[in-house]
Motif scaffolding. Sequence first.
Motif, PDB file in Angstrom:
ATOM      1  N   SER A  90       0.832  -1.200   0.000  1.00 22.27           N
ATOM      2  CA  SER A  90       0.000   0.000   0.000  1.00 22.27           C
ATOM      3  C   SER A  90       0.866   1.250   0.000  1.00 22.27           C
ATOM      4  N   PHE A  91       0.373   2.283  -0.676  1.00 25.32           N
ATOM      5  CA  PHE A  91       1.110   3.539  -0.803  1.00 25.32           C
ATOM      6  C   PHE A  91       0.173   4.710  -0.537  1.00 25.32           C
ATOM      7  N   PRO A  92       0.705   5.826  -0.056  1.00 24.61           N
ATOM      8  CA  PRO A  92      -0.113   7.034   0.082  1.00 24.61           C
ATOM      9  C   PRO A  92      -0.383   7.645  -1.293  1.00 24.61           C
ATOM     10  N   ALA A  93      -1.361   8.500  -1.350  1.00 21.88           N
ATOM     11  CA  ALA A  93      -1.762   9.082  -2.631  1.00 21.88           C
ATOM     12  C   ALA A  93      -0.666   9.916  -3.279  1.00 21.88           C
ATOM     13  N   ASP A  94       0.271  10.443  -2.479  1.00 27.00           N
ATOM     14  CA  ASP A  94       1.332  11.275  -3.037  1.00 27.00           C
ATOM     15  C   ASP A  94       2.622  10.493  -3.295  1.00 27.00           C
ATOM     16  N   ALA A  95       2.547   9.168  -3.266  1.00 32.13           N
ATOM     17  CA  ALA A  95       3.739   8.353  -3.528  1.00 32.13           C
ATOM     18  C   ALA A  95       4.189   8.520  -4.974  1.00 32.13           C
ATOM     19  N   PRO A  96       5.492   8.469  -5.235  1.00 32.28           N
ATOM     20  CA  PRO A  96       5.970   8.543  -6.620  1.00 32.28           C
ATOM     21  C   PRO A  96       5.413   7.390  -7.448  1.00 32.28           C
ATOM     22  N   THR A  97       5.022   7.708  -8.659  1.00 37.67           N
ATOM     23  CA  THR A  97       4.479   6.678  -9.545  1.00 37.67           C
ATOM     24  C   THR A  97       5.451   5.519  -9.710  1.00 37.67           C
ATOM     25  N   ALA A  98       6.745   5.813  -9.736  1.00 39.36           N
ATOM     26  CA  ALA A  98       7.750   4.769  -9.937  1.00 39.36           C
ATOM     27  C   ALA A  98       7.682   3.701  -8.849  1.00 39.36           C
ATOM     28  N   GLN A  99       7.355   4.098  -7.623  1.00 32.41           N
ATOM     29  CA  GLN A  99       7.247   3.124  -6.540  1.00 32.41           C
ATOM     30  C   GLN A  99       6.063   2.188  -6.751  1.00 32.41           C
ATOM     31  N   ILE A 100       4.962   2.734  -7.216  1.00 34.05           N
ATOM     32  CA  ILE A 100       3.770   1.918  -7.456  1.00 34.05           C
ATOM     33  C   ILE A 100       4.011   0.980  -8.629  1.00 34.05           C
ATOM     34  N   VAL A 101       4.653   1.486  -9.663  1.00 37.76           N
ATOM     35  CA  VAL A 101       4.992   0.647 -10.818  1.00 37.76           C
ATOM     36  C   VAL A 101       5.886  -0.503 -10.388  1.00 37.76           C
ATOM     37  N   ALA A 102       6.887  -0.218  -9.560  1.00 40.24           N
ATOM     38  CA  ALA A 102       7.800  -1.264  -9.104  1.00 40.24           C
ATOM     39  C   ALA A 102       7.055  -2.337  -8.320  1.00 40.24           C
ATOM     40  N   ALA A 103       6.116  -1.929  -7.474  1.00 36.14           N
ATOM     41  CA  ALA A 103       5.339  -2.897  -6.706  1.00 36.14           C
ATOM     42  C   ALA A 103       4.468  -3.750  -7.616  1.00 36.14           C
ATOM     43  N   MET A 104       3.869  -3.141  -8.629  1.00 33.23           N
ATOM     44  CA  MET A 104       3.033  -3.901  -9.559  1.00 33.23           C
ATOM     45  C   MET A 104       3.871  -4.871 -10.381  1.00 33.23           C
ATOM     46  N   ARG A 105       5.059  -4.461 -10.758  1.00 30.64           N
ATOM     47  CA  ARG A 105       5.928  -5.372 -11.503  1.00 30.64           C
ATOM     48  C   ARG A 105       6.378  -6.540 -10.625  1.00 30.64           C
ATOM     49  N   ALA A 106       6.578  -6.275  -9.348  1.00 27.27           N
ATOM     50  CA  ALA A 106       7.033  -7.326  -8.439  1.00 27.27           C
ATOM     51  C   ALA A 106       5.904  -8.261  -8.023  1.00 27.27           C
ATOM     52  N   ASP A 107       4.737  -7.684  -7.692  1.00 26.01           N
ATOM     53  CA  ASP A 107       3.663  -8.469  -7.088  1.00 26.01           C
ATOM     54  C   ASP A 107       2.442  -8.639  -7.977  1.00 26.01           C
ATOM     55  N   GLY A 108       2.330  -7.832  -9.033  1.00 19.63           N
ATOM     56  CA  GLY A 108       1.161  -7.903  -9.900  1.00 19.63           C
ATOM     57  C   GLY A 108       0.036  -6.982  -9.476  1.00 19.63           C
ATOM     58  N   ALA A 109       0.193  -6.294  -8.321  1.00 13.68           N
ATOM     59  CA  ALA A 109      -0.855  -5.421  -7.816  1.00 13.68           C
ATOM     60  C   ALA A 109      -0.271  -4.464  -6.788  1.00 13.68           C
ATOM     61  N   ALA A 110      -0.981  -3.374  -6.539  1.00 14.80           N
ATOM     62  CA  ALA A 110      -0.596  -2.403  -5.514  1.00 14.80           C
ATOM     63  C   ALA A 110      -1.828  -1.592  -5.144  1.00 14.80           C
ATOM     64  N   ILE A 111      -1.847  -1.111  -3.912  1.00 14.22           N
ATOM     65  CA  ILE A 111      -2.943  -0.281  -3.415  1.00 14.22           C
ATOM     66  C   ILE A 111      -2.440   1.141  -3.219  1.00 14.22           C
ATOM     67  N   VAL A 112      -3.239   2.110  -3.655  1.00 12.30           N
ATOM     68  CA  VAL A 112      -2.969   3.519  -3.360  1.00 12.30           C
ATOM     69  C   VAL A 112      -4.125   4.005  -2.500  1.00 12.30           C
ATOM     70  N   GLU A 113      -3.831   4.364  -1.273  1.00 11.07           N
ATOM     71  CA  GLU A 113      -4.876   4.730  -0.327  1.00 11.07           C
ATOM     72  C   GLU A 113      -5.292   6.195  -0.467  1.00 11.07           C
ATOM     73  N   ASP A 114      -6.595   6.416  -0.219  1.00  8.75           N
ATOM     74  CA  ASP A 114      -7.157   7.777  -0.172  1.00  8.75           C
ATOM     75  C   ASP A 114      -6.838   8.571  -1.433  1.00  8.75           C
ATOM     76  N   LEU A 115      -7.020   7.933  -2.577  1.00 11.12           N
ATOM     77  CA  LEU A 115      -6.726   8.603  -3.850  1.00 11.12           C
ATOM     78  C   LEU A 115      -7.807   9.630  -4.190  1.00 11.12           C
ATOM     79  N   ILE A 116      -9.013   9.416  -3.695  1.00 11.17           N
ATOM     80  CA  ILE A 116     -10.071  10.428  -3.753  1.00 11.17           C
ATOM     81  C   ILE A 116     -10.629  10.571  -2.337  1.00 11.17           C
ATOM     82  N   ASP A 117     -11.324  11.667  -2.067  1.00  6.80           N
ATOM     83  CA  ASP A 117     -11.862  11.825  -0.719  1.00  6.80           C
ATOM     84  C   ASP A 117     -13.169  11.047  -0.571  1.00  6.80           C
ATOM     85  N   GLU A 118     -13.582  10.845   0.674  1.00 11.96           N
ATOM     86  CA  GLU A 118     -14.771  10.041   0.944  1.00 11.96           C
ATOM     87  C   GLU A 118     -16.023  10.656   0.324  1.00 11.96           C
ATOM     88  N   ALA A 119     -16.082  11.975   0.282  1.00 12.28           N
ATOM     89  CA  ALA A 119     -17.255  12.637  -0.289  1.00 12.28           C
ATOM     90  C   ALA A 119     -17.405  12.294  -1.771  1.00 12.28           C
TER      91      ALA A 119
END
Length: 294
Positions: free
Chosen positions: A5-34
């Motif tokens: 899991s990554f925060p919404a302001d995480a660098p895209t490269a980190q999320i890409v690396a996780a997806m390449r390694a594991d096939g999936a990744a979570i980005v938390e609170d990418l939009i607000d609850e409203a």
Amino acid sequence: MTVQSFPADAPTAQIVAAMRADGAAIVEDLIDEAAADRVMAELRPALDRAGLAQVSGFNGSRTNRFNGILREAPSAAPLIEHDMVVALADEFLLPHCANYQIGSLTAIEIMPGESEQALHRDDSLYPIQLAGVELQIGVMWSLTDFTAENGGTRVVPGSHRFLRSWHLPDVSNWVSSVMPKGSALFYLGSTWHGGGANNSNAPRAGLINTYSLGWLRQESNQYLECPPEIAKQFSPRLRALLGYTTHGAAEEDRIGVYRGGAVEAWMDDPPEPAWAEDRGQGAIPDHVSAQGGR
């Protein structure tokens, strides 16, 4: 073992690396609850009216599904064309096509008492496998909190490396996607996943969008799901993602061309220059008329 899991302001490269390694990744609170609540409120009548129309052994008997997302929930548009979605689709899909497109848009509400969905890979509808090429990616937006108890999407980390074969691979090492409302689970089309059992007393709702290579047939016909009179209210970028564009920049390489008559006025508003130039998308070039002349 978990889905990273990554925060919404995480660098895209980190999320890409996780997806390449594991096939999936979570980005938390990418939009607000409203924003998530607005989408859910707009979808509520359609889910209540037609949600169980797709009941099957695969879809489940207590799971509401609805596909006409932009007809009923225009506030979902910012999710579908979100900058993070585009950045990740650029990374995984754009190297293999002139532009990519929406494959399907589906609201899924797992009701209490629903059992686990069979684990599967979304790209199985295409009877091909090309080494090093992802045919599509998926994004599951959480419109409610996702937990292990309420059916948070199950993912088999590393399963994107499984080769297709005549037998079911070992997919027993799955984990639940746990994320707060407004988050997004990004996964590759080759990653094994499926809905979880809802053992809670409340529904679990999400919006799942897939994006496929532009030269593939879309899983859902977006020209019928979101016809021109509806599509014209959305941004040029979203219209291009829906498929209201051609694939390829050079005239001789373009597919999806329309030569049947005058171009509708709303199509004269092309995607922003960066989008068009990078992907070969946009309105018909100036030197080509609607009748194909020069």
